[in-house]
Design a protein around this motif. Structure first.
Motif, short mmCIF file in Angstrom:
data_model
loop_
_atom_site.label_atom_id
_atom_site.label_comp_id
_atom_site.label_asym_id
_atom_site.label_seq_id
_atom_site.Cartn_x
_atom_site.Cartn_y
_atom_site.Cartn_z
N TYR A 10 0.83 -1.20 0.00
CA TYR A 10 0.00 0.00 0.00
C TYR A 10 0.87 1.25 0.00
N THR A 11 1.88 1.26 0.87
CA THR A 11 2.73 2.46 0.89
C THR A 11 3.46 2.60 -0.44
N THR A 12 3.81 1.46 -1.05
CA THR A 12 4.49 1.55 -2.34
C THR A 12 3.60 2.19 -3.39
N VAL A 13 2.38 1.67 -3.56
CA VAL A 13 1.55 2.23 -4.64
C VAL A 13 1.14 3.66 -4.34
N GLU A 63 -5.82 1.22 -16.67
CA GLU A 63 -4.67 0.85 -17.48
C GLU A 63 -3.51 0.41 -16.60
N GLN A 64 -3.27 1.14 -15.50
CA GLN A 64 -2.15 0.84 -14.62
C GLN A 64 -2.30 -0.55 -13.97
N ALA A 103 -2.81 -5.80 -6.32
CA ALA A 103 -3.85 -6.09 -5.34
C ALA A 103 -4.08 -4.89 -4.43
N ALA A 104 -2.98 -4.26 -4.01
CA ALA A 104 -3.13 -3.10 -3.14
C ALA A 104 -3.92 -1.99 -3.84
N LEU A 105 -3.57 -1.76 -5.10
CA LEU A 105 -4.28 -0.73 -5.87
C LEU A 105 -5.77 -1.09 -6.00
N VAL A 147 -9.00 1.01 -4.76
CA VAL A 147 -10.11 1.40 -5.65
C VAL A 147 -11.44 0.92 -5.07
N THR A 148 -11.43 -0.32 -4.56
CA THR A 148 -12.67 -0.86 -4.02
C THR A 148 -13.13 -0.05 -2.82
#
Ligand SMILES: Nc1ncnc2c1ncn2[C@@H]1O[C@H](COP(=O)(O)OP(=O)(O)OP(=O)(O)O)[C@@H](O)[C@H]1O
Ligand SMILES: [Mg+2]
Lengths: 591, 387
Positions: A370-373, A542-543, A557-559, A563-564
């Motif tokens: 999560y911190t990465t994205v 797209e990402q 998955a984190a992204l 979004v969810t």
């Protein structure tokens, strides 16, 4: 607007002075001018790209050469196999979706198996977990070697002496594709059939029950025939949706080797070098033709079905299923599990675990992905921000324009109103992939040079979702009785003031609900984005797609979870806000 | 509203009412069709001409579906007629021939809708202030004028409420305040009292009447309730299937209806068929009927000697006696079939020659069923109508 003197003594204005105004149908005012202009602009924005596609068929590099594109397309490798795949998968999934959607609709509308709160949000579930995300979740559950469900099945089977290296289930197959298509078609069939059930005359059913027909006999002899038009419309809608469906097959098609039309169009344009524009144009034409045929049939069927429905005379007493009631509930819950809960949990696990592995190693769970994205990976965070901005701007502008147009269409029954209504909906049957191709051809190069910009994405989103936005806005406009607007005119309010002070505030609750749907669609948009988004303007859909195919499952998955969560918050927030705005006063429709 | 303004208004109303030559609203040969869903056309308003004088209360009366609302909406500019002409204060606001069609907000009138059409998202005060905002009245004046309007309609304490928090009668008062706040000299009403119960209706009707007489605005008022029409109106136009069947003062409409339709609509009408034997120069007619020769004091336009006609009279103008009333010109024998006490009067039904007559008396004498009796009607109370 001229202010009127407050009182005019009789005869103070002797003689007759003609005033501005027209006599053919509705009065022409600034407001109707603006509405008409907006409708024409949006129609042009929808038609120009399509015309570009069609022009692309006949002109190659500026010269009239119709043969070139056709022979090129017909020479594409595996063309017929691809078309056959698409057709078979769409039709089979459509049939299954109609059956499943009807069962769900019947359970929710007519029986005591209904779970009230779940029945209402059932059609909204795919918004919570967009098809792209959901399909990726299912890939994590059902891929032959590493899919969680397969691992579980193998673990159960091995003590029984059955040893498998992989499977038994495989999402990368015809079966898997059909499964995913079906999940995302069910909301449409559910909506259409439950509307049909609610409109059909419940007394016919009760008559049958009273005359001694059992639940099943009534179902087959009375209920199903009475919603036959809805069933037909549902089937057509699934075909319509299926041809354009992209997110699901985009995830599965490459690995499974099952080529699908919508995916191929995007691939030859965005993921092959040099981009095969001619091929994309030719394939888009196939899709346009298929979709146009279905659209044509559908409008005819829908028109007839309107004719055939009897508007709800009394609510049917609900059918008591007895012990089967729990089975019914199970079916409803099962759909919720399949559409949202299971893929969500799979993604949640992968996002915490960091990579695609169901080893149940709880010690390594972390928030690193999560911190990465959010902060580390520039592409992901930029995509998140760009998509949020696009959705915010697009949904707000789109809903505002749609509200103006819906209000105008409702208050001018004349020819102008009807024309505006038709113009604004012209773009509805154009698949997003084709629209993407068209917008790229039309606005990507000279003289606009919008290729890869924020602007071209916003434009494509607005054009693509405007028909749906006007449908939602019209539902909002229908809630406000015409006399409320007339009272404003009589009080001296012009068109603009009446819209801003009366119509808009009264439509607001429903507009907010419509806005939230538009926002979610735009937030997760993939079809057009994959063709239009450039490297400087990455967007979420797209990402995520790229992360998936590059194997960054943790980040993906984190992204997806982010979004969810945003989707749920927006959906709930908008509905709460709408309810609060409605609360404390009567529904404006009371007039 | 300030007293000074009131005085101005009153004198203005009085003057104009007497001058009475320049109508506030003049509708000429207005035509409006509707196309129904099945393709048929309805002539909702069919060649209608009416006038509304300044300061006067004009009522459009007619049964459901006769086009009252449509006519009113054409005057307001909410419907688009296909033919004819509408003038307001001498200014043409609609003319089919010259393609003039002024927007409703530019016609300088106010309207009260049957359903009130209060805006549910605004407080009562904001609802009432809206016309002031639209007419660009200075903001500093709003609060005062809204308060006075609320005072006038008798609900000074409700300004901060929302419309859904009010009773039907109170909502009606808010609608009235909204229509009156901008001091327009022309107010249109579409059955404003049909949604409130009988008691409130009577109260509001009375208040409306005194407000109109006090403020002196011209009113065009739609209703299907004949007693409401009689009470409120200076003049009445009775509509029949989109046409004006008769127009005139309430007394004239009631006593001298031009047809059985009008007579029957504004009250109970007793009828006997007959043939005109002669019409005298003084306007009385002699008609042969099944109860013999009757002399009628007035004759509707267009009735000629030898015509098949209906002789009519009102229930309260018929005498009922046990013995022959020799002093009344028209008298014949009847049998009482019903006799009931209804509070303010007694109502009797009598039969003769297969025909029923209803009559109302202010005394409380009841007759037994089957009693043989005489009825008598004075010449001036009989009117001859076309068959
Ligand atoms: N928008 C419309 N479309 C089609 N027909 C209409 C429309 N409005 C009115 N009509 C028809 O025009 C005729 C007159 O209608 P209108 O509303 O003026 O009647 P009304 O006298 O006001 O009746 P009520 O006392 O019931 O209100 C009716 O036959 C009605 O069906
Ligand atoms: Mg009406």
């Amino acid at each position: 607007m001229t202010a009127l003197p407050e009182t005019l003594p009789a005869g103070a204005a002797p003689g007759t002075q003609p005033a501005a105004g027209r006599s053919d149908g509705s009065r022409f005012t600034l407001f109707s001018g603006i509405s008409l202009a907006l409708a024409i602009v949006f129609m042009l924005l929808a038609m120009y790209p399509i015309l570009s596609v069609i022009a692309g068929l006949f002109f190659t590099d500026g010269t009239f050469n119709p043969g070139a594109v056709f022979s090129h397309v017909l020479g594409l490798p595996g063309l017929w196999q691809m078309l056959l795949n698409t057709l078979v998968i769409v039709v089979v999934s459509g049939a299954i979706a109609v059956v499943c959607g009807s069962v769900l609709a019947w359970l929710v509308v007519r029986t005591d198996a209904r779970i009230r709160w779940l029945g209402g949000i059932l059609p909204l579930l795919p918004f919570v977990l967009p098809a792209l995300v959901g399909t990726m979740g299912w890939a994590m559950l059902l891929s032959p070697k590493t899919g969680l469900v397969n691992i579980l099945i193998r673990n159960i089977l091995s003590p029984l002496g059955v040893h498998l290296d992989q499977g038994p289930l495989d999402v990368y197959s015809y079966g898997g594709m059909i499964f995913v298509y079906t999940i995302y078609m069910i909301p449409f069939t559910f909506l259409l059939v439950s509307a049909g059930l609610e409109n059909s005359d419940a007394q016919l059913e009760e008559q049958s029950r009273v005359s001694g027909g059992g639940v099943l006999r009534t179902l087959f002899r009375v209920t199903i025939p009475s919603v036959r038009p809805s069933l037909g419309a549902a089937m057509l809608l699934t075909v319509f949706f299926g041809f354009a469906f992209f997110a699901g097959p985009a995830v599965l098609s490459t690995t499974s080797g099952i080529d699908i039309l919508s995916v191929r169009i995007a691939n030859i344009l965005s993921f092959s070098y040099p981009a095969d524009t001619a091929g994309a144009v030719g394939l888009s034409t196939f899709m346009l033709v298929a979709v146009a045929i279905v659209w044509w049939i559908q409008t005819r069927v829908l028109r007839r079905s309107n004719y055939a429905t009897i508007n709800g005379r009394g609510k049917a007493t609900e059918i008591h299923l007895g012990k089967l009631r729990w089975l019914g509930r199970l079916v409803i819950i099962l759909y919720a599990l399949i559409a949202v809960v299971l893929p969500f949990l799979a993604l949640l696990w992968v996002s915490f675990r960091g990579f695609w592995s169901f080893d149940w190693d709880f010690t390594t769970l972390s928030l690193t992905q999560y911190t990465t994205v959010l902060f580390g990976d520039a592409f992901s965070s930029t995509a998140l921000i760009t998509s949020l901005l696009l959705a915010l701007l697009g949904a707000t502008v789109g809903m505002f324009v749609a509200a103006i147009i819906a209000r105008f269409v409702r208050s001018s029954p004349g020819r102008v109103g009807r024309a505006v209504d038709i113009l604004i909906k012209v773009g509805a049957p154009i698949p997003a992939v084709v629209l993407g191709v068209g917008v790229l051809l039309a606005f990507g190069g000279a003289p606009w040079h919008l290729g890869g910009t924020f602007g071209i994405l916003l434009l494509a989103y607005l054009v693509h979702f405007m028909p749906q936005a006007t449908v939602n806005a019209d539902a909002a406009a229908a809630q406000v009785g015409p006399q409320l607007m007339e009272a404003s005119h009589i009080s001296g309010g012009g068109d603009g003031r009446t819209f801003l002070r009366i119509s808009l505030p009264l439509m607001l609750p429903d507009l907010i609900a419509g806005w939230s749907l538009l926002f979610l669609w735009m937030l997760g948009e993939l079809n057009a984005s994959i063709i239009l988004a450039g490297t400087s303007n990455p967007v979420l859909g797209e990402q995520m797609y790229l992360l998936y195919f590059q194997g960054y499952f943790g980040k993906l998955a984190a992204l997806a979870i982010i979004v969810t969560i945003i989707s749920v918050i927006v959906l709930l927030g908008a509905n709460l806000l709408a309810r609060r705005l409605r609360g404390g006063r009567l529904r404006p429709g009371a007039v | 509203m300030s007293d000074q303004l009131l005085v101005e208004r009153n004198s203005m109303a009085a003057e104009t009412a007497q001058a009475a030559d320049a109508p506030m609203v003049k509708v000429s040969n207005l035509v409006k069709h509707f196309r129904r869903a099945d393709g048929t056309t309805v002539n909702a308003v069919d060649d209608v001409s009416i006038e509304v004088m300044p300061g006067q209360f004009t009522v459009l009366l007619g049964p459901s579906g006769c086009g009252k609302t449509t006519l009113l909406r054409c005057v307001a500019g909410l419907e688009h007629p296909v033919g004819g002409r509408v003038e307001i204060r001498g200014r043409t606001v609609f003319d089919a021939a010259t393609k003039v069609n002024l927007a409703p907000e530019k016609r300088g009138l106010n309207m009260i809708f049957q359903s009130y059409a209060l805006w549910p998202h605004m407080t009562v005060a904001a609802n009432i202030a809206y016309p002031l905002v639209c007419k660009k009245v200075k903001k500093s004046e709003h609060a005062g004028r809204v308060a006075r309007a609320l005072e006038m309609v008798g609900i000074p304490e409700l300004g901060k409420q929302y419309p859904s928090q009010l009773s039907g009668g109170q909502q009606q008062r808010v609608a009235l305040a909204r229509a009156l706040v901008s001091n327009s000299d022309l107010v249109l009403f579409d059955e404003p009292l049909s949604n409130v119960d009988a008691k409130v209706r009577e109260q509001l009707r009375f208040e409306l009447l005194s407000m109109q007489r006090e403020l002196g605005f011209a009113a065009l008022y739609v209703t299907h309730d004949q007693s409401e029409a009689m009470e409120l109106a200076h003049s009445i136009a009775v509509l029949e299937k989109g046409k004006v069947a008769q127009s005139g003062g309430p007394q004239e409409i009631y006593r001298k209806p031009s047809s059985r339709y009008v007579g029957g609509f504004v009250g109970t009408l007793n009828e006997i068929d007959g043939t005109v034997r002669r019409i005298d120069p003084d306007g009385t007619a002699v008609v042969d009927t099944e109860v013999g020769e009757l002399s009628a004091g007035s004759v509707a336009d267009g009735v000629k000697q030898g015509d098949l006609v209906v002789v009519s009279c009102r229930p309260e103008r018929v005498e009922l006696n046990l013995v022959e009333p020799n002093d009344i010109a028209n008298r014949w024998q009847v049998t009482v079939t019903a006799s009931v006490f209804s509070g303010s009067r007694t109502e009797h039904v009598v039969t003769f020659a297969d025909r029923d007559f209803r009559l109302w008396r202010s005394d409380s004498v009841l007759f037994e069923t089957g009693t043989a009796a005489w009825v008598g009607v004075a010449t001036e109370d009989l009117r001859v109508l076309p068959f």
